[in-house]
Write an enzyme that holds these catalytic residues in place. Structure first.
Site, mmCIF file in Angstrom:
data_model
loop_
_atom_site.group_PDB
_atom_site.id
_atom_site.type_symbol
_atom_site.label_atom_id
_atom_site.label_comp_id
_atom_site.label_asym_id
_atom_site.label_seq_id
_atom_site.Cartn_x
_atom_site.Cartn_y
_atom_site.Cartn_z
ATOM 1 N N ASP A 12 28.335 -39.045 -28.782
ATOM 2 C CA ASP A 12 28.195 -39.067 -27.317
ATOM 3 C C ASP A 12 29.538 -38.986 -26.599
ATOM 4 O O ASP A 12 29.684 -39.505 -25.489
ATOM 5 C CB ASP A 12 27.446 -40.329 -26.851
ATOM 6 C CG ASP A 12 26.132 -40.493 -27.568
ATOM 7 O OD1 ASP A 12 25.427 -39.487 -27.697
ATOM 8 O OD2 ASP A 12 25.815 -41.614 -28.001
ATOM 9 N N LYS A 15 31.002 -33.674 -26.604
ATOM 10 C CA LYS A 15 31.303 -32.439 -27.355
ATOM 11 C C LYS A 15 30.669 -31.221 -26.699
ATOM 12 O O LYS A 15 31.261 -30.154 -26.653
ATOM 13 C CB LYS A 15 30.769 -32.549 -28.792
ATOM 14 C CG LYS A 15 31.477 -33.571 -29.626
ATOM 15 C CD LYS A 15 30.768 -33.773 -30.966
ATOM 16 C CE LYS A 15 29.440 -34.469 -30.833
ATOM 17 N NZ LYS A 15 29.491 -35.864 -30.401
ATOM 18 N N GLY A 39 22.263 -34.934 -28.654
ATOM 19 C CA GLY A 39 21.816 -34.636 -27.291
ATOM 20 C C GLY A 39 23.023 -34.259 -26.475
ATOM 21 O O GLY A 39 23.945 -35.047 -26.320
ATOM 22 N N HIS A 40 23.072 -33.044 -26.031
ATOM 23 C CA HIS A 40 24.202 -32.581 -25.238
ATOM 24 C C HIS A 40 23.736 -32.335 -23.812
ATOM 25 O O HIS A 40 22.870 -31.500 -23.579
ATOM 26 C CB HIS A 40 24.781 -31.276 -25.804
ATOM 27 C CG HIS A 40 25.418 -31.459 -27.141
ATOM 28 N ND1 HIS A 40 25.638 -30.428 -28.014
ATOM 29 C CD2 HIS A 40 25.899 -32.563 -27.740
ATOM 30 C CE1 HIS A 40 26.234 -30.898 -29.104
ATOM 31 N NE2 HIS A 40 26.389 -32.193 -28.961
ATOM 32 N N THR A 41 24.303 -33.094 -22.892
ATOM 33 C CA THR A 41 23.952 -32.875 -21.494
ATOM 34 C C THR A 41 25.031 -32.013 -20.869
ATOM 35 O O THR A 41 26.201 -32.376 -20.867
ATOM 36 C CB THR A 41 23.882 -34.233 -20.750
ATOM 37 O OG1 THR A 41 23.015 -35.075 -21.498
ATOM 38 C CG2 THR A 41 23.333 -34.068 -19.344
ATOM 39 N N ARG A 149 16.466 -32.664 -53.867
ATOM 40 C CA ARG A 149 15.964 -31.333 -54.225
ATOM 41 C C ARG A 149 14.458 -31.202 -54.023
ATOM 42 O O ARG A 149 13.769 -30.496 -54.741
ATOM 43 C CB ARG A 149 16.357 -30.979 -55.673
ATOM 44 C CG ARG A 149 17.843 -30.802 -55.810
ATOM 45 C CD ARG A 149 18.359 -31.052 -57.159
ATOM 46 N NE ARG A 149 18.240 -32.443 -57.524
ATOM 47 C CZ ARG A 149 18.749 -32.968 -58.623
ATOM 48 N NH1 ARG A 149 19.377 -32.214 -59.474
ATOM 49 N NH2 ARG A 149 18.610 -34.249 -58.876
ATOM 50 N N GLN A 230 27.138 -35.820 -33.398
ATOM 51 C CA GLN A 230 27.471 -37.228 -33.677
ATOM 52 C C GLN A 230 28.997 -37.412 -33.722
ATOM 53 O O GLN A 230 29.700 -36.673 -33.062
ATOM 54 C CB GLN A 230 26.783 -37.728 -34.965
ATOM 55 C CG GLN A 230 25.265 -37.829 -34.849
ATOM 56 C CD GLN A 230 24.546 -36.521 -35.130
ATOM 57 O OE1 GLN A 230 24.862 -35.822 -36.061
ATOM 58 N NE2 GLN A 230 23.562 -36.191 -34.319
ATOM 59 N N THR A 310 19.057 -38.258 -25.972
ATOM 60 C CA THR A 310 17.921 -37.976 -26.848
ATOM 61 C C THR A 310 16.846 -39.043 -26.716
ATOM 62 O O THR A 310 15.667 -38.741 -26.600
ATOM 63 C CB THR A 310 18.414 -37.889 -28.322
ATOM 64 O OG1 THR A 310 19.367 -36.846 -28.386
ATOM 65 C CG2 THR A 310 17.285 -37.595 -29.291
ATOM 66 N N ASP A 343 37.526 -40.805 -15.715
ATOM 67 C CA ASP A 343 37.134 -41.142 -14.341
ATOM 68 C C ASP A 343 36.269 -42.399 -14.296
ATOM 69 O O ASP A 343 36.288 -43.134 -13.310
ATOM 70 C CB ASP A 343 36.366 -39.968 -13.722
ATOM 71 C CG ASP A 343 35.211 -39.520 -14.601
ATOM 72 O OD1 ASP A 343 35.468 -39.204 -15.781
ATOM 73 O OD2 ASP A 343 34.061 -39.511 -14.127
HETATM 74 P P1 IMP Z 1 19.748 -40.802 -37.137
HETATM 75 O O1 IMP Z 1 20.803 -39.766 -37.054
HETATM 76 O O2 IMP Z 1 18.588 -40.556 -36.193
HETATM 77 O O3 IMP Z 1 19.290 -41.037 -38.541
HETATM 78 O O4 IMP Z 1 20.383 -42.191 -36.650
HETATM 79 C C1 IMP Z 1 21.401 -42.863 -37.397
HETATM 80 C C2 IMP Z 1 22.430 -43.484 -36.484
HETATM 81 O O5 IMP Z 1 23.167 -42.473 -35.834
HETATM 82 C C3 IMP Z 1 21.860 -44.368 -35.366
HETATM 83 O O6 IMP Z 1 22.765 -45.410 -35.113
HETATM 84 C C4 IMP Z 1 21.814 -43.436 -34.175
HETATM 85 O O7 IMP Z 1 21.857 -44.129 -32.951
HETATM 86 C C5 IMP Z 1 23.090 -42.652 -34.413
HETATM 87 N N1 IMP Z 1 23.056 -41.321 -33.811
HETATM 88 C C6 IMP Z 1 22.411 -40.221 -34.246
HETATM 89 N N2 IMP Z 1 22.639 -39.182 -33.448
HETATM 90 C C7 IMP Z 1 23.456 -39.612 -32.480
HETATM 91 C C8 IMP Z 1 24.085 -38.967 -31.368
HETATM 92 O O8 IMP Z 1 23.943 -37.770 -31.115
HETATM 93 N N3 IMP Z 1 24.878 -39.772 -30.605
HETATM 94 C C9 IMP Z 1 25.095 -41.081 -30.881
HETATM 95 N N4 IMP Z 1 24.548 -41.699 -31.912
HETATM 96 C C10 IMP Z 1 23.734 -40.977 -32.703
#
Ligand code: IMP
Length: 440
Positions: A12, A15, A39-41, A149, A230, A310, A343
Site C-alpha cells: 500500500d 506503487k 489494490g491500486h487506486t 504441483r 504488496q 481491496t 503531505d
Molecule cells: P494474502 O496475500 O491475501 O494471502 O494476505 C497475506 C497478508 O498480506 C495479509 O497480512 C494481508 O493483509 C497482506 N496483503 C496482501 N496483499 C496486500 C496488499 O496489496 N497491501 C497490503 N497488504 C497486503
C-alpha cells in the site's frame, strides 16, 4: 533496459501511482507476482480507478500490459476488471490486444477462495496466532497448490482432457480437507469443470506465452517496466514470516515471475515507501503508534485514507522505520526511492523515525529474521521536526526546510537517493527529482 517498481514496506505504498506515471515512457508493463490481493487506486484527472490484477499501465491507451507467470489469476475477477475498464472508457473491444496473460500463470479457482476464508475463520481463540489477516482472495491456497504441483495453470483451460485430469486430482485432496477438516460439502467436479471450460473460451484471446513477448522486447532493447505488488516485508522468504503473502514480492520475484534472466542489461529498482508506515493484517510492526498514540494514528489514517483498496480494512499506522527500509533496500537492490504521501504528515509538529532496535536488552541495527524476535523489538527513534505547511501546490524549491531535511535523512541513512516525491493522489502531484535512466 528494465525498471522494477517494488513496495519497500508492508504494501500500500502507492506503487500503482508510480507505475502509472512511468508507463507512458515504458514499452511493456508486466506484473510479476501476487494476484487480486493487491489494490491500486489511481486518480487521473480527478477520476478514481481501482485495479487489483491488471497492471496500472493500462490507463495509457497504447501500452501493452502483461500478467507474468508469477501472478495468480482469478478469471472471474479478471473479467470483472476488464468490464469495469470498458465501462470507464479505458478499454474498448480490443481489450485482448492490450492485455496478455501468461499460459503458465496459476489459477485461483473458487475452492482456493473458500479454503482461504475457512482457514482465517478457524484461526480464533487458542488458534488466533494462526490468523494472518489475509485478503480472503485465495492467494495462499493457489500458490500452495503451485508448489505442491497440484495447481491448474491458465494454459490447462485450453486442453479439456488434460484439464479434467488435473482438476480431478486437485479435488480429490481438497475434498478430504473440505469434508473432514472443515465439515463442509465436497466440491463437485462437473459444474467446476464446465465453469473452467467456459472461462477458458473467454480467456483464450488473452492467453499467450508472455515470456516470449518479454524476450522480443528485450532483444529490441525496449524498456520493460516490472510492476510488483504488496511489499518487501510481506515477501514469502524475506518478510515477517508467517505473517506474509505467499509470493516473492522483492525484485528477485521479477525474474522468476516473468522468465527474465539475471544477466540481461541494466536494471533499475525503484523502492516505494511512504513517509510513514502502514500494515494491514496481523503480525509484528515495531513502529506502530496505534497503542502509544491512538489519536495521531487515527489522524494519519483519516488524512491518508488508510483503508484497504481491496478489503476496505483499516490499515495500522506507524512512524517511518529506517531499519526496515534499509533491509528492504538491501533485499531489492533499490537504486532510487519514491517517497509517497509526505503531505499526510503536514501539520504534525514532531515526527519520530526508527533508526535502531532494542531486542532483549541489546541494541541492534539489522531487521531480525523471525517474527517472534520482531514482536519483542523496541524501536529506538529519533525525533525530528515536522513541516507545518501543506505541500500541495509547492514546487521542490518551495518545500519547507524541515521536509528537505527529512528527505536528506532517508538518503543519508540508506545511502540511496530519493528520485521521486509524491505530495497528493493526483498524477500532477508528483515531482520527479531524478528521472531513472531507463525512462530517459
Ligand atoms: P494474502 O496475500 O491475501 O494471502 O494476505 C497475506 C497478508 O498480506 C495479509 O497480512 C494481508 O493483509 C497482506 N496483503 C496482501 N496483499 C496486500 C496488499 O496489496 N497491501 C497490503 N497488504 C497486503
Amino acid at each position: 533496459m528494465n525498471i522494477v517498481v517494488v513496495g519497500a514496506q508492508w504494501g500500500d505504498e502507492g506503487k500503482g501511482k508510480v507505475v502509472d506515471l512511468f508507463s507512458s515512457r515504458a514499452d511493456l508493463i508486466v506484473r510479476f507476482q501476487g494476484g487480486n490481493n493487491a489494490g491500486h487506486t489511481l486518480v487521473v484527472n480527478g477520476k478514481k480507478t481501482v485495479l487489483h490484477l491488471i497492471p496500472s499501465g493500462i490507463l495509457h491507451a497504447e501500452k501493452l500490459c502483461l500478467l507474468g507467470n508469477g501472478v495468480v489469476i482469478d478469471p472471474l475477477v479478471f473479467f470483472e476488471e476488464v468490464e469495469g475498464l470498458k465501462k470507464a472508457g479505458v478499454l474498448g473491444e480490443n481489450a485482448s490486444e492490450r492485455i496478455k496473460i501468461s499460459d503458465r500463470a496459476h489459477l485461483i479457482l473458487p475452492y482456493h477462495r473458500q479454503l482461504d476464508v475457512l482457514r482465517e475463520a478457524r484461526a480464533s481463540g487458542e488458534k488466533s496466532h494462526e490468523k494472518i489477516g489475509t485478503t480472503g482472495r485465495g492467494i495462499g491456497p493457489a500458490y500452495e497448490d503451485k508448489a505442491a504441483r497440484r495447481g491448474i495453470v491458465v494454459g490447462d483451460l485450453l486442453d479439456p482432457e488434460w484439464l479434467a485430469k488435473r482438476l480431478r486430482s486437485a479435488l480429490e485432496e481438497k475434498n478430504v480437507l473440505f469434508q473432514h477438516h472443515f465439515g463442509e460439502k465436497p466440491v463437485e467436479f462437473e459444474p467446476l469443470y464446465q465453469l473452467c471450460l467456459d472461462l477458458g473460451k473467454k480467456l483464450n484471446p488473452f492467453i499467450t506465452d508472455v515470456r516470449l513477448l518479454i524476450e522480443e522486447a528485450r532483444r529490441k532493447n525496449e524498456t520493460i517496466l516490472l510492476e510488483g505488488a504488496q511489499g518487501a516485508l510481506l515477501d514469502i522468504d524475506h518478510g515477517t514470516y508467517p505473517y506474509v503473502t505467499s509470493s516473492s514480492t522483492c525484485s528477485g520475484g521479477a525474474l522468476t515471475g516473468t522468465g527474465l534472466g539475471l544477466g540481461h542489461g541494466k536494471t533499475e529498482v525503484i523502492g516505494i515507501t511512504k513517509a510513514y508506515t502502514t500494515r494491514v493484517g496481523t503480525g509484528p510492526f515495531p513502529t506502530e503508534i496505534e497503542n502509544t498514540n491512538p489519536a495521531l494514528a487515527q489522524q494519519i489514517r483519516k488524512v491518508g485514507a488508510e483503508f484497504g483498496a481491496t478489503t476496505g480494512r483499516m490499515r495500522r499506522v506507524g512512524w517511518l522505520d529506517l531499519v526496515a527500509l534499509r533491509y528492504s533496500a538491501e533485499l531489492n537492490g533499490v537504486t532510487g526511492w519514491a517517497l509517497m504521501k509526505s503531505d499526510v504528515l503536514s501539520g504534525i509538529e514532531e515526527l519520530e523515525v526508527a533508526t535502531e532496535y532494542e531486542l532483549d536488552g541489546k541494541r541492534i541495527q539489522h531487521f531480525p529474521p523471525s517474527a517472534a524476535q520482531l514482536s519483542r523489538v523496541r524501536p529506538i527513534t529519533r525525533k525530528v521536526r515536522g513541516w507545518q505547511e501543506p505541500l500541495d501546490g509547492l514546487s521542490p524549491e518551495q518545500w519547507p526546510e524541515t521536509f528537505r531535511a527529512y528527505i536528506r535523512m532517508i538518503e543519508e541513512f540508506t545511502q540511496i537517493p530519493v528520485v521521486l516525491v509524491s505530495t497528493g493522489p493526483g498524477r500532477e502531484q508528483t515531482h520527479e527529482i531524478r528521472v531513472p535512466s531507463a525512462l530517459r
